[in-house]
Write a protein that holds these residues in place. Sequence first.
Motif, short mmCIF file in Angstrom:
data_model
loop_
_atom_site.label_atom_id
_atom_site.label_comp_id
_atom_site.label_asym_id
_atom_site.label_seq_id
_atom_site.Cartn_x
_atom_site.Cartn_y
_atom_site.Cartn_z
N ARG A 46 -8.04 -4.39 29.65
CA ARG A 46 -7.92 -2.88 29.54
C ARG A 46 -6.64 -2.30 29.20
O ARG A 46 -6.65 -1.19 28.47
CB ARG A 46 -8.15 -2.36 31.00
CG ARG A 46 -8.24 -0.72 31.07
CD ARG A 46 -7.91 -0.31 32.63
NE ARG A 46 -8.45 1.22 32.37
CZ ARG A 46 -7.60 2.12 32.86
NH1 ARG A 46 -6.27 1.89 32.98
NH2 ARG A 46 -8.16 3.30 32.73
N MET A 87 -11.17 2.09 28.35
CA MET A 87 -10.37 2.20 29.66
C MET A 87 -10.97 2.90 30.86
O MET A 87 -10.62 3.07 31.86
CB MET A 87 -9.40 3.32 29.24
CG MET A 87 -8.33 2.66 28.17
SD MET A 87 -6.95 3.99 27.96
CE MET A 87 -7.47 4.54 26.30
N SER A 88 -12.37 3.09 30.55
CA SER A 88 -13.32 3.54 31.69
C SER A 88 -13.78 2.50 32.55
O SER A 88 -14.36 1.53 32.17
CB SER A 88 -14.76 4.44 31.21
OG SER A 88 -15.65 4.09 32.12
N PRO A 89 -13.29 2.35 33.88
CA PRO A 89 -13.78 1.28 34.68
C PRO A 89 -15.37 1.41 34.87
O PRO A 89 -15.91 0.32 35.12
CB PRO A 89 -13.30 1.64 36.27
CG PRO A 89 -12.67 3.16 36.09
CD PRO A 89 -12.28 3.44 34.45
N TRP A 90 -15.88 2.56 34.77
CA TRP A 90 -17.43 2.48 35.03
C TRP A 90 -18.10 1.84 33.66
O TRP A 90 -19.02 0.96 34.00
CB TRP A 90 -17.82 4.00 34.85
CG TRP A 90 -19.54 4.00 35.64
CD1 TRP A 90 -20.62 3.79 34.87
CD2 TRP A 90 -19.76 4.43 37.08
NE1 TRP A 90 -21.48 3.80 35.81
CE2 TRP A 90 -21.00 4.33 37.14
CE3 TRP A 90 -19.08 4.74 38.07
CZ2 TRP A 90 -21.89 4.50 38.17
CZ3 TRP A 90 -19.88 4.97 39.38
CH2 TRP A 90 -21.11 4.84 39.50
N LEU A 91 -17.62 2.23 32.38
CA LEU A 91 -18.16 1.42 31.25
C LEU A 91 -17.89 0.13 31.30
O LEU A 91 -18.76 -0.76 30.91
CB LEU A 91 -17.71 2.40 30.04
CG LEU A 91 -18.46 3.50 29.87
CD1 LEU A 91 -17.64 4.29 28.76
CD2 LEU A 91 -19.84 3.64 29.70
N ASN A 92 -16.86 -0.10 31.81
CA ASN A 92 -16.24 -1.81 31.96
C ASN A 92 -17.33 -2.44 32.89
O ASN A 92 -17.77 -3.54 32.45
CB ASN A 92 -15.02 -1.64 32.37
CG ASN A 92 -14.31 -3.00 32.36
OD1 ASN A 92 -13.41 -3.29 32.79
ND2 ASN A 92 -15.10 -4.21 32.06
N SER A 93 -17.80 -1.72 33.81
CA SER A 93 -18.67 -2.44 34.57
C SER A 93 -20.15 -2.63 34.14
O SER A 93 -21.04 -3.58 34.32
CB SER A 93 -19.01 -1.74 35.93
OG SER A 93 -19.69 -0.54 35.73
N ILE A 94 -20.38 -1.87 32.73
CA ILE A 94 -21.67 -2.20 32.17
C ILE A 94 -21.59 -3.06 31.01
O ILE A 94 -22.36 -3.91 30.77
CB ILE A 94 -22.21 -0.74 31.73
CG1 ILE A 94 -22.28 0.38 33.08
CG2 ILE A 94 -23.61 -0.73 30.98
CD1 ILE A 94 -22.71 1.81 32.55
N TRP A 147 -12.97 4.13 25.10
CA TRP A 147 -14.25 3.94 26.55
C TRP A 147 -13.85 2.69 27.13
O TRP A 147 -14.14 2.52 28.24
CB TRP A 147 -15.46 3.88 25.66
CG TRP A 147 -16.32 5.27 25.37
CD1 TRP A 147 -15.95 6.31 25.89
CD2 TRP A 147 -17.36 5.40 24.31
NE1 TRP A 147 -16.90 7.38 25.78
CE2 TRP A 147 -17.57 6.90 24.67
CE3 TRP A 147 -17.78 4.75 23.34
CZ2 TRP A 147 -18.49 7.30 23.88
CZ3 TRP A 147 -19.08 5.31 22.64
CH2 TRP A 147 -19.17 6.85 23.02
#
Lengths: 288, 257
Positions: free
Chosen positions: A234, A216-223, A214
């Motif tokens: 990453r 590695m997900s840029p979207w989850l990284n933003s959260i 997870w």
Amino acid sequence: MSQAASVNAHAAAPTSYLYYRHTLPVRIMHWTNVISLTILLMSGLMIFNAHPSLDWGKSSYTGRQPLLQITSREAPNGQLVGITRVLGHEFKTTGLLGASTNAEGKASDVAFPHWMTIPGFYSLADARAWHFFFAWLFVINGVVYVLYALKSRHFQRDLLPTRTDWRSIGHSIIDHIKFKHPQGEDAKRYNVLQKLAYIAVIFVLLPGIILAGWAMSPWLNSIFPGWVDFLGGRQSARTLHFIFAWTLVAFVLIHVFEVIISGLWNHLRSMITGNYRIKGTAHGGQRE
Amino acid sequence: MEANVNKRQFLGRTLTGVSALALAGCDRLNMSPWFSKVLAVGESINKGVHQLAGGRVSMAQEFSEADLSPVFRGNGSINPDDGAYRAMAAENFANWTLKVDGLVEQPTVFTLAQLRLMPRRTQITRHDCVEGWSAIGKWTGVPLAQVLALAKPTAQARYVVLHCADTYGTGGSKTPYYESIDLEDAYHAQTIVAYGLNGKPLPVANGAPLRLRVERQLGYKHAKFLARIELVESFAHLGRGKGGYWEDRGYQWYAGI
């Protein structure tokens, strides 16, 4: 197990009988894991093939050399040579890594060979679709398993080491080295090393694989940026995901090895029908 | 002993046979349309869970100058060989324009000079390619929200389609690159039409003179060589109908993972 209990069990036990070892939910979830983890590994290797190198840190272009790199070069005679570089050491891995024969029998410069990947031909797009579907199957299966194991007390009863277990840890290590397995009544329970291995895989390794994936997900990284940083960035998360996955492969190899040497058919039956055959011996359930 | 050897041989052969069948089966499943639809459930869950977890307003992580990648890797089209693009590049993109049309009240054409005079945003972000690599760069550009504010999307508009000047393929099969994002992403504070990288005009390899930055998604959403922005209700009529060049070739439309 106490001496008295095993003696009593021996006295009462017939020479050989079937013991209901694995409940139906555990059997279903075990085989769901086998299928989803196999597909996750193989589709994951295809995803790795799109960028066959591993780095440490926030990005791949930091000026430092990759930790692992699988590549190929053409030898003067025109043959494709597979090259694997690990921490600055270079190995020729033709036939397996970097250069192998594809399904049509032609030389191919993929990192992991076609028989280790899903699909068996280069397709990052398709491998991602497989990976995400089976990742969710695996996550849902895992959550249901943990809830079930706590609710049914499978965890407390069968997996949590007892005080006696902790005391017998030295014994258990020696037994494993000698490939000696509990017989009779003792075979009904997991030994302490087995318990610890299962707990480490269920509560450390598998969650670690999921969290590194997870990350590695840029979207989850933003959260949740903190947790990507905690893993080292990453690209470190990607490297950890890869290392954890191969650690799991090592666990599976040992697990299958132990299953084979301690009675393959008996174990297979118990994971399919639930029934495990307990054999009474002259020594009953006593541990030697 | 004999029986054991036979058992072992039997098991070995069974395993080899079953694996070969399973692999062939996976590849056959992979090519069947119904199974692709089953696998696509994974993408839907990803999107749903990500939106539930963070809504639409979470901000992509920003980095410091010390984290900048020494060279920002170019990928995909790194030097479009299309005649019109080459001619524009030869005159340093002096006549490049960005057209905004489709479902808008005010179709507008922006020159590069006009875009540079508009409010700008600079952000140091990590670019994550679908292949697995990442690079960190400092991007400067106009928030897409500013561009849309002038063109005024109509109430029917649901997606922003990015039309690009580069093409993939050769000869008769040349296909222009395109991408699409939804309006929430289009109005996100970090979604910009970038004209600068690391304090310099955007290099050709990275999409000169204009590219999209949509920071919470993978690299293929960040359309390069941006020439036209079209607002649409649906992208079904574009390309093969999946919302982007790579989406038409099997990649997920939602690229947040």
